[in-house]
Design an enzyme around this catalytic site. Sequence first.
Site, PDB file in Angstrom:
ATOM      1  N   ASN A   7       0.733  -1.221   0.063  1.00 52.96           N
ATOM      2  CA  ASN A   7       0.102  -0.131  -0.029  1.00 52.96           C
ATOM      3  C   ASN A   7       0.837   1.166  -0.130  1.00 52.96           C
ATOM      4  O   ASN A   7       1.538   1.488   1.095  1.00 52.96           O
ATOM      5  CB  ASN A   7      -0.739  -0.247   1.293  1.00 52.96           C
ATOM      6  N   GLU A  34      -3.987   2.130  -3.042  1.00 56.28           N
ATOM      7  CA  GLU A  34      -4.100   3.413  -2.637  1.00 56.28           C
ATOM      8  C   GLU A  34      -3.221   4.176  -3.622  1.00 56.28           C
ATOM      9  O   GLU A  34      -2.424   5.056  -3.448  1.00 56.28           O
ATOM     10  CB  GLU A  34      -3.890   3.801  -1.206  1.00 56.28           C
ATOM     11  N   ASP A 147      -3.943  -4.964   1.128  1.00 57.15           N
ATOM     12  CA  ASP A 147      -4.182  -4.325   2.426  1.00 57.15           C
ATOM     13  C   ASP A 147      -5.505  -4.653   2.870  1.00 57.15           C
ATOM     14  O   ASP A 147      -6.484  -4.305   2.285  1.00 57.15           O
ATOM     15  CB  ASP A 147      -4.159  -2.835   2.199  1.00 57.15           C
ATOM     16  N   ASN A 149      -6.834  -4.484   5.987  1.00 53.76           N
ATOM     17  CA  ASN A 149      -7.513  -3.664   6.762  1.00 53.76           C
ATOM     18  C   ASN A 149      -7.965  -4.586   8.099  1.00 53.76           C
ATOM     19  O   ASN A 149      -9.040  -4.137   8.745  1.00 53.76           O
ATOM     20  CB  ASN A 149      -8.488  -2.589   6.347  1.00 53.76           C
ATOM     21  N   ASP A 218      -1.278  -6.143   6.119  1.00 51.93           N
ATOM     22  CA  ASP A 218      -1.086  -6.295   4.860  1.00 51.93           C
ATOM     23  C   ASP A 218      -0.779  -7.864   4.789  1.00 51.93           C
ATOM     24  O   ASP A 218       0.131  -8.344   5.313  1.00 51.93           O
ATOM     25  CB  ASP A 218       0.036  -5.512   4.568  1.00 51.93           C
ATOM     26  N   ASP A 247       2.756   4.871   5.023  1.00 48.94           N
ATOM     27  CA  ASP A 247       2.977   4.157   6.335  1.00 48.94           C
ATOM     28  C   ASP A 247       2.679   2.531   6.257  1.00 48.94           C
ATOM     29  O   ASP A 247       2.550   2.157   7.481  1.00 48.94           O
ATOM     30  CB  ASP A 247       1.473   4.729   7.085  1.00 48.94           C
ATOM     31  N   HIS A 248       2.468   2.021   5.263  1.00 49.58           N
ATOM     32  CA  HIS A 248       2.566   0.520   5.183  1.00 49.58           C
ATOM     33  C   HIS A 248       4.170   0.190   4.584  1.00 49.58           C
ATOM     34  O   HIS A 248       4.921   0.831   4.004  1.00 49.58           O
ATOM     35  CB  HIS A 248       1.536  -0.014   4.223  1.00 49.58           C
TER      36      HIS A 248
END
Length: 257
Positions: A7, A34, A147, A149, A218, A247-248
């Site tokens: 991501n 994303e 991802d 979530n 992930d 941030d991943h």
Amino acid sequence: MRLATWNVNSLNVRLPQVLQWLAENPVDVLALQELKLDQDKFPQAEIEAAGYRAVWYGQKTYNGVALLARAPLSLEDAVAGIPGYDDPQRRVIAATVNGVRVIGAYCVNGESVESDKYAYKLEWYARLHDYLAAELGQHPDTVLMGDFNIAPDDRDVYDPVAWEGKVLCSRPERDAFAGLLGLGLADAFRLFNQDDKQYSWWDYRAAMFRRNLGLRIDHILLSAPLSARATGCVIDKAPRKWERPSDHAPVVVTLAD
């Protein structure tokens, strides 16, 4: 064969990092989430110059997914979205690479368990489950990665007590994840790594990465024939240390021929 998911939290911002990472880690397939780009804004020329072919399903501001395959591999029978599901959010793309059906997904976040977005998340996961069941019926060699979530269990959360019952960790979400595994898939990372404090996402705030206060959300899920070929799965934390990072972190699985 090496496959990865990442991501990137805006491909427009993170394109130089993606190109650097691919140069240093020439995986055969990379699933991106994303993108945050319109369909016609995808950097196809730059990706191809790096030696990769791509299919993508873009969406401005939010969402957007892509699959990259290292040339001369090709992306065959590409399908964007979940067939039969009229979803305005562009979250899924699939293609066959070297005989492996690869599905890349940016799963719904859900915002909070009280939110309408949470109900949408559970419905979306039910649709994903049915879609995946159909794909597995046609393609024994299938990988679902992206991802999700969802942190599948307490090992995947830096503070399970604080996160108990909250979005990403609630029981219905974890049940939805378990439902995917129930189709005969395996969590590639857990085939090899049973340690705690192994995460793929860290909030930008409060030095969460430096303090290793993250979540493992992930994932790479492998069908049984691919699980038998898996020789390793790792989270590559290096790009999270770069300037202006996502941030991943990428997750990479290696399959024997």
